[in-house]
Every structure is written in structure tokens, then in C-alpha cells.
Write a protein that holds these residues in place. Sequence first.
Motif, PDB file in Angstrom:
ATOM      1  N   LEU A  13       0.833  -1.299   0.051  1.00 31.42           N
ATOM      2  CA  LEU A  13      -0.198  -0.146   0.058  1.00 31.42           C
ATOM      3  C   LEU A  13       0.940   1.149  -0.032  1.00 31.42           C
ATOM      4  CD1 LEU A  13      -2.976   0.971   0.003  1.00 31.42           C
ATOM      5  CD2 LEU A  13      -2.623   0.993   2.421  1.00 31.42           C
ATOM      6  N   GLU A  14       1.974   1.279   0.791  1.00 35.23           N
ATOM      7  CA  GLU A  14       2.682   2.392   0.805  1.00 35.23           C
ATOM      8  C   GLU A  14       3.545   2.604  -0.440  1.00 35.23           C
ATOM      9  OE1 GLU A  14       2.984   4.483   3.116  1.00 35.23           O
ATOM     10  OE2 GLU A  14       4.744   4.287   4.350  1.00 35.23           O
ATOM     11  N   THR A  15       3.918   1.593  -1.102  1.00 34.63           N
ATOM     12  CA  THR A  15       4.350   1.789  -2.452  1.00 34.63           C
ATOM     13  C   THR A  15       3.431   2.277  -3.524  1.00 34.63           C
ATOM     14  OG1 THR A  15       6.378   0.121  -2.356  1.00 34.63           O
ATOM     15  CG2 THR A  15       5.403   0.301  -4.491  1.00 34.63           C
ATOM     16  N   LEU A  16       2.240   1.701  -3.557  1.00 35.69           N
ATOM     17  CA  LEU A  16       1.092   2.247  -4.334  1.00 35.69           C
ATOM     18  C   LEU A  16       1.005   3.863  -4.262  1.00 35.69           C
ATOM     19  CD1 LEU A  16      -1.448  -0.219  -4.171  1.00 35.69           C
ATOM     20  CD2 LEU A  16      -0.111  -0.007  -6.156  1.00 35.69           C
ATOM     21  N   ASP A  17       1.122   4.337  -2.868  1.00 36.97           N
ATOM     22  CA  ASP A  17       0.496   5.519  -2.589  1.00 36.97           C
ATOM     23  C   ASP A  17       1.831   6.437  -2.823  1.00 36.97           C
ATOM     24  OD1 ASP A  17      -1.456   7.331  -2.055  1.00 36.97           O
ATOM     25  OD2 ASP A  17      -1.439   6.971   0.269  1.00 36.97           O
ATOM     26  N   ASN A  18       2.867   5.876  -2.413  1.00 35.68           N
ATOM     27  CA  ASN A  18       4.033   6.942  -2.348  1.00 35.68           C
ATOM     28  C   ASN A  18       5.039   6.888  -3.493  1.00 35.68           C
ATOM     29  OD1 ASN A  18       7.090   6.801  -1.844  1.00 35.68           O
ATOM     30  ND2 ASN A  18       6.318   8.295  -0.339  1.00 35.68           N
TER      31      ASN A  18
END
Lengths: 479, 330
Positions: free
Chosen positions: A106-111
Motif C-alpha cells: 500500500l505504501e508503494t502504491l500511494d507513495n
Amino acid sequence: MSETPFEYAPAPESADIANLRPAYQMFVDGKFVDGAGEPMKTVNPATEEVLAEVTTAAASDVDRAVRAARRAYDRVWGRMPGAERAKYLFRIARLIQERSRELAVLETLDNGKPIRESRDADLPTVAAHFFHHAGWADKLDYAGYGPDPQPLGVAAQVIPWNFPLLMLAWKIAPALACGNTVVLKPAETTPLTALVFAEICQQAELPPGVVNIVTGAGEVGAELVAHDGVDKVAFTGSTDVGKRIQRGLAGTGRRLSLELGGKAANIVFDDAPLDQAVEGVVNGIFFNQGHVCCAGSRLLVQESVAEELVARLRDRIGTLRIGDPLDKNTDVGAINSRAQLDRITELADSGDAEGASRWTSPCPVPERGYFFAPTVFSDVQQSMRIAREEIFGPVLSVLTFRTPDEAIAKANNTPYGLSAGIWTEKGSRILWAASRVRAGVVWANTFNRFDPTAPFGGYQESGFGREGGRAGLEAYLNV
Amino acid sequence: MPSGSTTTAQATDAVSGGPPPELTEASRDETSLRRFLHALPGIDQVGLEQRAATLATRSVKKDAKRWAIDAAISMVDLTTLEGADTPGKVRALTAKARRPDPEYPDVPPVGAVCVYPDLAGVAVRDLAGTGIGVASVATAFPSGRSNRQVKLADTAMAVEAGATEIDMVIDRGAFLTGRYGLVLEEIQAVKAACGDAHLKVILETGELATYDNVRRASWLALLAGADFIKTSTGKVSPAATLPVTHVMLQAVRDWHALTGEHRGVKPAGGIRGTKDAIRYLVAVREVAGPAWLTPRLFRFGASSLLNDLLMQRRRQLTGHYSGADYVSVD
């Protein structure tokens, strides 16, 4: 030689692991609620596609969150024995570990950061911060601030988009361990992992109101830090906003800690372990696409090894793989937003205009999404913007020096003072340089290493207050 | 597939004019040799190991994995170095070397078979005309504790038997006491005794203890004319490790930058699984460069690795594991 070169096939992590939902609510008083603000959309910077819609807070919502935090502080958390608070923190830490794969994706998708970094750097450090501070909760008597140090009350915390979940951990873990309750606002471009963290708080059965997450852009943050009901403000972000907050809080008696920008120098002496110095310089500026406040954005290299080092550096940077952040072999991911990409582009162009020589990695760059190829400027002078201003992107400025004194003078010639790197095989030179460099964190023969036991913070325009370690507890104790 | 010849042709593409003056100067006498080796940049242990660990997280899948498995098979020096070795055992290995997986004739042959010198002749007869190399250890392997005459006689014996590659050990005692000239001379003498055979110089990194020593020993061997630098005998623990191999790959990369010559690297001992082998290939690709991804310049000294590679190869083709009973045990 072979006809087929050894090219790595795509190895993408599955985006489904993130359990992405179409809409996210904010978290107030133990419940997920809609805010009265205009909903915002958060975008995947690697594809420019909308990931989810997120509710935002109006002034009334911020007020509700602060009141909830106050109630939780007065009635439950502030008076709970440290050993009991520790149990909640340990539980949160374990839940983060259990859900770390979901959070990393999720962090990779959003950031836009590479999955290798969110998986191997961000998430383990997030869990480590909660474990570390869980251990402190019942030992605050021994932290060096006298017997029975007391919490401050309600902490208003505003965090940036470069390490969304890690910055949340740096803020929430010590605050809770010391007995404070929090209202935290994540950055508007990266709110998702903070909202999943709120779910974890529910899973851990944290009493309602101890952690509140309000979402929105800068004005929500401004509302929050100016609220009369908070006792402490902690901010990580740009120096401009930090100054505004400090002005606003002057005379109110409320505590403030700031962790702001930086323009760190990585000083390479001619007796440095060269291969590792190259790795360290690469890691110092291209880790997290250079979106690191302590990034080693100025390379200061001794003239006698400058040519060799820069040549090796270019060879090494040429092997960095830029592309899909979800691919496990990606080294450099996407720039977090269009606005940031424009800023990096503008500053890099100023380097050309002011006469520095630009070198850009020949690696292929995706056509869609916000990407900026790793870039090195040589022939950089102290007076140029690229040597003075924080670029917050994958752009390295190379300066040279002749004598150790000159290295220190150049390193310190900045209004910032967050971090520095020293590369030499000589122990005495490390100690000599470390005692002269004005920076809150000095790394010797390494760079960008973070550990919850090591205090982090800056000098001058890089802010004040420390996060992590024993020193970091002071920011959340009434001492 | 790395179709590049698996024979042992001298892997040099020498540039005209010979080595640069600083290298000829380095081996002039004991003092200049010491000065050269001690002036090599130091190695930071933490940084090196961190880099090796990060590269080991590369994810190699699908086509890349299939390519890597075949490349690794062609780079295996299929080894037996036991007191209990017999001509029969060596014949079993040579048969396996020619056709590693009888059910899949498209599996490439291995790089070489590696034996003790007294059995080199057996391997040479079996492998004649196949293009597969015969490597023989020599120079009082594995300890190297004998005099020069014995070491040279040992080498001569292997060369006369027809070995195409000689794996020698350096005198670690001399190296650790700083008698670099002695080590250099010995390698040069063995190189001369090798004739056309390819010389691999075993540094026995497990006994050198520090990465700085590994770097110095690597350069010492390269200066003395080693065609390959090899980590270990397999008789000392630790044998090959990824960080040590990184240091040696840096040495051949830097040697190439200075001289234009390609020299090889051979990690040996302790590499048992396909996953490990692929991590080494990733290191070769990203530290030295893709040019080293050929059996002419990179080898694995291993015995059990080959069967794991074969099992993983079948797994890639059929989608399921076949089990240890479906590959030959030698």
C-alpha cells in the motif's frame, strides 16, 4: 558470449495484497467517520491513476478529534500505568509485523517508493519503533528526566509524504509510550497507510481517542497545530511551514518540535574505502528517490580522488533500475507528485543555467508516471542554487575540496544542519570531522541508516528536538 | 544460453602495449609490491556486506531464471577432491559432465571436471574431444605446505596428464607474514609450469580473514598472471561467500579497466543451491558486468550444486519438482 543477456524478467509484487478500497474514512474517537471537508483523491504516482477517494476534515472535525484526544488523555491513557500502555504498544508492533506485506504494498502504491525499500527498510523500522518505545513505557523513571516524569497531554502531529508510515511511527510511538494522546495528520498525497494503521489501533483495542487520524491538505494541518486544545505540536516537513508554525505558537506556552529540511554533505576523503563510498553516496541520494530530508545531496570529494570517484559513481548509477515501484528489482521508483517533479525539474534546470555540468543516468525511464532519472551535477560551486537549496529528488551535486578544513567549511556553509557523512579509513579523522560538522546526525562510512535507539534531529533551519532513543522521549515528557 | 565455448582458451583480449607502467612497476621488487598492495583502497566490512545482502534480494524469475540455470550449469566445475576418490568415481563424474540430465539432451555440458592430479589422466581420456575442461588441483593442495620443487612437480604431473586447467593454492603463511614477493614468484613459477593450461589461483579466503587481505591477494595473483582467482579449496570453512566474491569481482573489473584484459573469478565451496548460484550470477552481472557472464570468466567450484540446478531446471519446464531420485547420484 551469450546471445541472450541476463535481463531480469519483471517480478512485480501483486497490488492486490494492499487490499485497496475505493474510499477511506478518517479515524476519530475510535471510529471511522466522514469529515465535513471536500473529499480528495489520492493518486498512484507511478501510473497517475486514482487509487482511492479519501474524506477530509473541516475545522469542526479537527475540533472533535482534539476533544476526543483530550477525553482519552484525562480519563484513560494519561493515568494508565506504563506497563499497561506497553502492552498496547507491543500489540500494535506485532500487528504491524503481521500486516507488513499489505502495508508495504500500500505504501508503494500511494507513495511511489520501490517495494524493496518499503518491504526491507520502512516496515521493519516502523515495527522496530513501536517495539522500542513499548519497552520504554514502564521505564520512564530511568530515562534521565528525574523520577516519575509526566506526559504533556494532547499532541498535534503533522507528517510528510516521503516516509508516510515511518514518520507516523516516529511521532506516535514515543507520544503514546510517554502517556500522551495524539491527533495526527498525514500528508494529503499519502494518507492511506495511516488509515490502515488506524485499523490496527482498533484491532489492538486501543481505547478510543488515544490515536486520531484526520486527513486533508495544509489547511487541516494549520487548523490542527493552531488548536487551543493541544499541548504539544510535532511537525516534520518543509522549513517554510515549520517557521510559520513556530511563529503561530510563540507565546502560547505549547511545546514544539520541528524536523525540517536539509542539504547534507557526504565528505569523501582520499583514503576512503572507495567501493563502499560509492555505494554510500548512491544510497545517500537515490534512496527513496532522494525524498529524504537527510539525503546526502552534496558530495564533497577530495580533489586527489575526485576523478576516480566520479567515474565509479557514474558506472554504478548506470546500473540503478528505475521503473515500476512494485517490481522487486526496482531501485528507484516514482517521484511522489507532479508538483514535486516540477520542482526537481526546475532546480535541475537552474544547475544547467548556472554552469554546472549535468550527467543523467542512461537507464530507461517509464513514459507514464512521475519519474526523474538519477542525475549528477559536477563542477558545482557553493553559490549555485543546486548546492544551497533542498532539491528533495534524485539529484546529486558534486563539489571538491583540497584540505580537511576546507571540507568542513564547505559542509557547514548551509543554513541547514540535519545530517552528514564522513568517508575515511582513518578513525582519528572521523572523530575530528564529526566534532566539527554542524549536523544532528553524522554517519561514518555509511549513510541513511536509521534505528529507533539513535536520536535523529537537526541544527539551525533543520529544526530542533530529537526523535528516537532516550533523547527522543524528552519531546513528549513534561521536563 | 551462454553458448560461448566451454573450453579453456586464454580469456584475454590484451590491449596493445602491455600493462600500464604502474602495474609493471608494482611487481619490480618486494618493496614496490608491498607499497602497491597496501595502497589499494580499504574495504569497509559493514558497507560491503550490506551491499552483498541487498543485491541478494534481486528477484530472478521466468526467462531470466531459465537462462540463469543453464548458464550456471555451463559454469560448474564438477568437483571431487576426496582421499577416497577412485577412477570409477571420476568416470561417473565425466559422464555426468558430458550429459548432466539424460532426459533433457538440451542441457549444456558443465565447464570442467575438477580432480586430484593422479586422476587427471582418467578424466582427460573420458573427456577427449568434448570441449569440457579437465581441471586438476596442484601445488600440495589444499594446504600448500611443501617446498617449491614438490609444488612444481605436482603441477607438471597434472599438465603431463593432459589437464587443461590447474587450480593452485597460494602460500597463505607467506602472505600473512607479508612476504608478498615469495607468493608472487611462486605463482609465476607455477604459471610457467602450466604451459598452455589455464591457471586458477586459490586464495583460500577463509584463512585470509579480512576483506583487505582478499583484495591484496586478488591483485597479487592478477599481477602474477592468474587467469582466474578462486576463493577456496573447499576444505576450509568459511569457503566462498557473497561478500568475498564481490571483492574479487571488483578486482577483475578494476584490472580490466586498467589493462583491457578479462580475468576470471571462481567461487568454490558451500554453494549448494540454485538460489545461491543465481545470487552469484546477479553479483557477476552487477559488480563486474555482463561481460563476465560466461564460463570463460566465471565458474562455480561445486559438487552437489549441479543436481539442484537440474532439479530446478525440470521444475521450470514441468511446473513440479521431480525429487532427488530422478537425478543421478554420483
